[in-house]
Write a protein that holds these residues in place. Structure first.
Motif, short mmCIF file in Angstrom:
data_model
loop_
_atom_site.label_atom_id
_atom_site.label_comp_id
_atom_site.label_asym_id
_atom_site.label_seq_id
_atom_site.Cartn_x
_atom_site.Cartn_y
_atom_site.Cartn_z
N LEU A 40 0.19 -31.89 -5.75
CA LEU A 40 -1.16 -32.16 -4.93
C LEU A 40 -1.86 -33.02 -5.77
O LEU A 40 -2.72 -33.87 -5.31
CB LEU A 40 -1.49 -31.25 -4.18
CG LEU A 40 -0.54 -30.40 -3.27
CD1 LEU A 40 -1.26 -28.88 -2.82
CD2 LEU A 40 -0.38 -31.17 -2.08
N TRP A 45 -5.22 -35.26 -4.14
CA TRP A 45 -5.83 -34.08 -3.12
C TRP A 45 -7.05 -33.60 -4.01
O TRP A 45 -7.05 -33.73 -5.26
CB TRP A 45 -5.23 -33.03 -3.06
CG TRP A 45 -3.92 -33.17 -2.02
CD1 TRP A 45 -2.98 -34.02 -2.38
CD2 TRP A 45 -3.82 -32.89 -0.54
NE1 TRP A 45 -1.82 -33.93 -1.18
CE2 TRP A 45 -2.68 -33.31 -0.32
CE3 TRP A 45 -4.73 -31.76 0.07
CZ2 TRP A 45 -2.30 -33.12 1.28
CZ3 TRP A 45 -4.45 -31.86 1.35
CH2 TRP A 45 -2.85 -32.20 1.92
N GLN A 71 0.27 -33.14 5.74
CA GLN A 71 -0.83 -34.09 6.02
C GLN A 71 -2.12 -33.17 6.13
O GLN A 71 -3.23 -34.04 6.06
CB GLN A 71 -0.37 -34.23 7.87
CG GLN A 71 0.97 -34.90 7.95
CD GLN A 71 1.04 -36.36 7.19
OE1 GLN A 71 0.01 -37.22 6.99
NE2 GLN A 71 2.19 -36.74 6.73
N SER A 93 -4.72 -34.67 3.82
CA SER A 93 -4.15 -35.46 2.68
C SER A 93 -5.04 -36.79 2.30
O SER A 93 -5.46 -37.28 3.18
CB SER A 93 -2.66 -35.72 2.85
OG SER A 93 -2.65 -36.81 3.79
#
Length: 173
Positions: A40, A45, A71, A93
């Motif tokens: 991530l 992120w 998402q 996201s």
């Protein structure tokens, strides 16, 4: 933790910005171990999603039906003794951020998931969260959130029902 997500629009599901096509969604609980946390982070992120789980939050990921790409993610903790669910963290996201994001409706959908699970737990859809100062009025207008303090807000049963009916189409597994 402060909630810092702009609700781009309230849609009936996720909507592809390029085509306007509505896409069915699903959500499920996820465990963010070091491998997923690193992935991530590499995808851009903002948050370290391994931290909320260590603080007792349940993490739920939003997906387009039959697609494995996350998402959005929401962290919730049910406070049953006080009859509410705390929304600790929420994030779309990186692909879905801003007016040029791939899909619209992620933020609203994540709030609806929190409301649905609050309802299922016996908290009648009540969701409490702390908003960044600049977004307080945005949540009041978008979801009918109400003030507890200046930045501590909640979504009541009535507004939770509206979100759930808008976004949650079928029983999730």
């Amino acid at each position: 933790m402060e909630i810092d997500i702009v609700i781009d629009s309230l849609t009936n599901c996720l909507v592809c910005n390029k085509t306007g096509k509505e896409l069915d969604t699903e959500f499920k609980e996820i465990i963010v171990d070091s491998v997923l946390a690193t992935k991530l982070n590499q995808e851009g992120w903002k948050f370290d999603w391994s931290k909320p789980a260590k603080e007792g939050y349940t993490l739920l990921a939003l997906y387009i039906k039959d697609d494995k790409k996350i998402q959005g993610i929401v962290a919730i903790k049910h406070i049953v003794k006080e009859s509410f669910t705390h929304l600790g963290l929420i994030e779309s996201s990186p692909d879905n951020i801003g007016k040029d994001g791939k899909y619209k409706g992620v933020g609203g959908h994540l709030f609806a998931i929190a409301c649905k699970l609050s309802w299922d737990t016996g908290n009648d859809g009540f969701v409490q969260f702390t908003a960044k100062t600049a977004l307080v009025e945005h949540y009041v207008k978008s979801f009918g959130a109400k003030h507890i303090t200046d930045r501590l807000l909640y979504i009541d049963t009535y507004n939770a029902s509206k979100l759930i009916n808008k976004y949650i189409k079928e029983v999730q597994k």
